[in-house]
Motif scaffolding. Structure first.
Motif, mmCIF file in Angstrom:
data_model
loop_
_atom_site.group_PDB
_atom_site.id
_atom_site.type_symbol
_atom_site.label_atom_id
_atom_site.label_comp_id
_atom_site.label_asym_id
_atom_site.label_seq_id
_atom_site.Cartn_x
_atom_site.Cartn_y
_atom_site.Cartn_z
ATOM 1 N N ASP A 1 36.691 16.497 13.331
ATOM 2 C CA ASP A 1 35.843 17.320 12.463
ATOM 3 C C ASP A 1 35.245 16.541 11.305
ATOM 4 O O ASP A 1 34.549 17.115 10.474
ATOM 5 C CB ASP A 1 36.670 18.479 11.891
ATOM 6 N N PRO B 1 26.575 9.740 14.357
ATOM 7 C CA PRO B 1 27.005 9.959 15.740
ATOM 8 C C PRO B 1 27.884 8.845 16.295
ATOM 9 O O PRO B 1 28.874 9.119 16.959
ATOM 10 C CB PRO B 1 25.686 10.069 16.506
ATOM 11 N N SER C 1 32.514 12.674 27.311
ATOM 12 C CA SER C 1 31.738 13.518 26.404
ATOM 13 C C SER C 1 32.004 13.123 24.959
ATOM 14 O O SER C 1 33.129 12.829 24.581
ATOM 15 C CB SER C 1 32.128 14.989 26.602
ATOM 16 N N THR C 2 30.941 13.161 24.154
ATOM 17 C CA THR C 2 31.097 12.895 22.732
ATOM 18 C C THR C 2 31.155 14.189 21.928
ATOM 19 O O THR C 2 31.167 14.158 20.709
ATOM 20 C CB THR C 2 29.926 12.025 22.217
ATOM 21 N N ASP C 3 31.215 15.312 22.601
ATOM 22 C CA ASP C 3 31.263 16.618 21.941
ATOM 23 C C ASP C 3 32.683 16.895 21.453
ATOM 24 O O ASP C 3 33.590 17.048 22.273
ATOM 25 C CB ASP C 3 30.804 17.711 22.917
ATOM 26 N N GLU D 1 34.015 19.503 20.456
ATOM 27 C CA GLU D 1 34.546 20.774 20.954
ATOM 28 C C GLU D 1 35.253 20.615 22.299
ATOM 29 O O GLU D 1 36.216 21.321 22.585
ATOM 30 C CB GLU D 1 33.441 21.837 21.048
ATOM 31 N N VAL D 2 34.781 19.682 23.106
ATOM 32 C CA VAL D 2 35.439 19.406 24.384
ATOM 33 C C VAL D 2 36.853 18.878 24.113
ATOM 34 O O VAL D 2 37.829 19.338 24.711
ATOM 35 C CB VAL D 2 34.616 18.396 25.226
#
Length: 154
Positions: free
Chosen positions: A32, A37, A105-107, A109-110
Motif C-alpha cells: 500500500d 510504478p 501481476s503488478t496489481d 490487489e492481486v
C-alpha cells in the motif's frame, strides 16, 4: 551450532508467531506504500518474498526439528503433528500461488487477495498449534537451537 537453555518453548512459539504476523502486516503496508510504478513492483516483490521466506522457513524448521523432537517425547501427539504438517503443506501451496501471482501481476490487489487467503489459514493454524502444543512445549526442558526448531525468524 550454539544452543541455549529454553524452558518456555510454548512462549517462544507464540513470540515467533507474533513476528510472522508482524511480517504479514509489513508486507501489506509495503503493498500500500504507493510511490512510482517501478518502486511499487519492487516493493511488491520484496515484501511478499520476505514474508513468504520467513513463513516457509518457520514451517520447514518445525517439520524438520521441532516435530520429530516433540514426537519422541510425546508420541500421543502424532495426530496433532499430522494436522499441523498438513496445514504447512496447504500454506506452502498458497505461498506458491502468491509468488506466481506477484510474478505475473503488478496489481497490489492481486497480492492482497492471496495474502488474505494465507492469513486466514495461518491464523487458524497458529491458534490451533498454540492451543495444542503451547503448554506441552512450555513443559519441555531441553537444550535447543531456537533457529533450528523455529526457523530464521527467531
Amino acid at each position: 551450532m550454539s544452543t541455549e537453555r529454553v524452558t518456555a518453548l510454548g512462549g517462544e512459539l507464540r513470540r515467533v508467531h507474533g513476528k510472522l504476523r508482524d511480517a504479514l502486516a509489513l508486507a501489506r503496508a509495503g503493498l500500500d506504500g504507493g510511490g512510482r510504478p517501478s518502486e511499487a513492483v519492487d516493493d511488491l516483490l520484496l515484501f511478499c518474498h520476505g514474508f513468504c521466506a520467513a513463513l516457509s522457513g518457520h514451517h520447514r524448521a518445525e517439520d524438520g526439528s521441532l516435530f520429530p523432537e516433540l514426537l519422541r517425547a510425546r508420541p500421543d501427539l502424532a495426530p496433532v503433528v499430522a494436522k499441523l504438517t498438513q496445514d504447512h503443506n496447504l500454506i506452502e501451496h498458497l505461498i506458491g500461488g502468491l509468488r506466481r501471482a506477484v510474478a505475473e501481476s503488478t496489481d497490489p490487489e492481486v497480492a492482497h487477495s492471496h495474502l488474505d487467503g494465507i492469513e486466514a489459514v495461518m491464523e487458524t493454524h497458529f491458534t490451533y498449534e498454540e492451543r495444542q502444543l503451547g503448554a506441552v512445549l512450555d513443559g519441555m526442558d531441553a537444550d535447543v537451537d531456537r533457529t533450528e526448531i523455529f526457523g530464521p525468524i527467531t
